[in-house]
Design a protein around this motif. Structure first.
Motif, mmCIF file in Angstrom:
data_model
loop_
_atom_site.group_PDB
_atom_site.id
_atom_site.type_symbol
_atom_site.label_atom_id
_atom_site.label_comp_id
_atom_site.label_asym_id
_atom_site.label_seq_id
_atom_site.Cartn_x
_atom_site.Cartn_y
_atom_site.Cartn_z
ATOM 1 N N ALA A 64 0.950 -1.192 -0.073
ATOM 2 C CA ALA A 64 0.163 -0.044 -0.033
ATOM 3 C C ALA A 64 0.806 1.294 0.063
ATOM 4 C CB ALA A 64 -0.780 -0.073 1.083
ATOM 5 N N ALA A 65 0.407 2.299 -0.800
ATOM 6 C CA ALA A 65 1.130 3.539 -0.612
ATOM 7 C C ALA A 65 0.475 4.365 0.494
ATOM 8 C CB ALA A 65 0.829 4.290 -1.886
ATOM 9 N N PRO A 66 1.143 5.410 0.672
ATOM 10 C CA PRO A 66 0.755 6.346 1.683
ATOM 11 C C PRO A 66 -0.500 6.955 1.211
ATOM 12 C CG PRO A 66 3.191 6.503 1.585
ATOM 13 C CD PRO A 66 2.547 5.999 0.321
ATOM 14 N N VAL A 67 -1.289 7.172 2.480
ATOM 15 C CA VAL A 67 -2.664 7.778 1.983
ATOM 16 C C VAL A 67 -2.550 9.281 1.715
ATOM 17 C CG1 VAL A 67 -3.900 6.387 3.307
ATOM 18 C CG2 VAL A 67 -3.152 8.448 4.493
ATOM 19 N N VAL A 68 -1.373 9.869 1.995
ATOM 20 C CA VAL A 68 -1.238 11.291 1.391
ATOM 21 C C VAL A 68 -0.775 11.827 -0.037
ATOM 22 C CG1 VAL A 68 -0.337 12.027 3.944
ATOM 23 C CG2 VAL A 68 1.287 11.270 2.066
ATOM 24 N N LEU A 69 -0.678 10.345 -0.769
ATOM 25 C CA LEU A 69 -0.389 10.681 -1.958
ATOM 26 C C LEU A 69 -1.909 11.116 -2.725
ATOM 27 C CD1 LEU A 69 1.758 7.492 -3.040
ATOM 28 C CD2 LEU A 69 2.541 9.934 -2.667
ATOM 29 N N ARG A 70 -1.596 12.118 -3.544
ATOM 30 C CA ARG A 70 -2.760 12.474 -4.480
ATOM 31 C C ARG A 70 -3.117 11.537 -5.427
ATOM 32 N NH1 ARG A 70 -3.054 18.172 -7.847
ATOM 33 N NH2 ARG A 70 -4.922 17.847 -8.722
ATOM 34 N N ASP A 71 -2.310 11.038 -6.208
ATOM 35 C CA ASP A 71 -2.411 9.861 -7.227
ATOM 36 C C ASP A 71 -2.074 8.458 -6.906
ATOM 37 O OD1 ASP A 71 -3.871 11.801 -8.949
ATOM 38 O OD2 ASP A 71 -1.962 12.435 -9.649
ATOM 39 N N ASN A 72 -2.930 7.468 -6.434
ATOM 40 C CA ASN A 72 -2.477 6.500 -5.910
ATOM 41 C C ASN A 72 -1.968 5.597 -7.215
ATOM 42 O OD1 ASN A 72 -1.798 3.830 -4.429
ATOM 43 N ND2 ASN A 72 -3.371 4.314 -3.260
ATOM 44 N N PRO A 73 -0.652 4.970 -7.264
ATOM 45 C CA PRO A 73 -0.213 4.367 -8.379
ATOM 46 C C PRO A 73 -0.408 2.828 -8.203
ATOM 47 C CG PRO A 73 1.744 4.943 -6.973
ATOM 48 C CD PRO A 73 0.419 5.507 -6.247
#
Length: 276
Positions: A208-217
């Motif tokens: 999982a990517a950090p939730v602060v990312l605007r665009d989840n890749p």
């Protein structure tokens, strides 16, 4: 006058009769019977909790769950109180009356008798594990590769999981560029794939990517990495016709409790059953 004075007096005795409430009915008997039945069920439950294992209790719970189909020709357990759900990905259905929703067939219907297929997959896994163990003594490099490989049998086929660990990624961070480790694992998959002729499916998973990312890749990244592994296998000798599907699952199926752990960055090469 004297005769009347000697006569015995007449004594009238009035008996007081107290009327009772009469018959009150048998409602109390029904209530008492319900109480006794409830107590018996309670003590039976306490005995079962004490006399069964966790796996057996899970089997009992699945049996009485209205969402679990129970059929005389299809069951995930291995006997009375087997404890395995028919939806378990680690358990082969005995006679196979259908597929799971997680791994449906192409026709979305029953696959038929699995007894021969189960034996085939078990032999395939044994051959793969034997080959991996035999190769582990050849060099330190091969032993390092072996710690990134996990095999398991599902109702879909033999799954060979290739996973990253801290300090040993399969792809460059944030991209689908394979590392030297991923290339070495791909060559090993080609060697293992040469033992059989089964069709292949490739599935990509990411942490999982950090939730602060605007665009989840994670969706694009998992799909791109699955395609990258497909290209590696085909360039190393696997026929393109053996590839049945390439899927990206993003971070929706984590392998650990920590969705951001490096262990969740993994690829799955599935050697599909021959009847799929």
């Amino acid at each position: 006058m004297s005769a009347q004075s000697n006569a015995r007096p007449v004594i009238i005795k009035r008996k007081k009769i107290v009327q009772g409430g009469g018959h009150h009915g048998g409602a109390w008997k029904v209530a008492y019977a319900d109480f006794v039945t409830a107590m018996m069920a309670f003590f039976l439950l306490m005995w079962l909790l004490n006399a069964t294992t966790e796996k057996q209790r899970k089997g009992l719970a699945d049996y009485f769950s209205p969402t679990i189909p129970i059929n005389r020709v299809s069951g995930g357990g291995d006997g009375d109180f087997g404890g395995d759900s028919v939806f378990s990905e680690e358990t082969l259905i005995r006679n196979g009356t259908g597929a799971t929703q997680r791994r449906p067939t192409e026709a979305d219907r029953a696959r038929g008798d699995l007894s021969d297929q189960a034996a085939e997959l078990a032999k395939m896994k044994e051959a793969f594990d034997t080959l991996l163990q035999g190769m582990s003594g050849e060099s330190t490099v091969t032993r390092n590769l072996q710690r990134h490989i996990l095999t398991r049998v599902t109702d879909e086929g033999l799954v060979v999981e290739l996973f990253a660990v801290e300090g040993a990624p399969l792809f460059e961070p944030g991209s689908d560029a394979p590392t030297a480790l991923m290339r070495a694992l791909a060559e090993l998959m080609v060697e293992l794939g040469g033992l059989v002729t089964n069709a292949l499916a490739i599935e990509g998973h990411t942490k999982a990517a950090p939730v602060v990312l605007r665009d989840n890749p994670v969706w694009d990244l998992s799909t791109a990495r699955a395609n990258a592994l497909r290209r590696l296998l085909e360039s190393s000798g696997v026929r393109a016709g053996r590839m049945q599907r390439v899927t990206g699952h993003a971070d929706r199926e984590p392998a650990t409790d920590d969705p951001m752990a490096a262990r969740n960055n993994r690829m799955e090469v599935i050697f599909l059953r021959s009847d799929i």
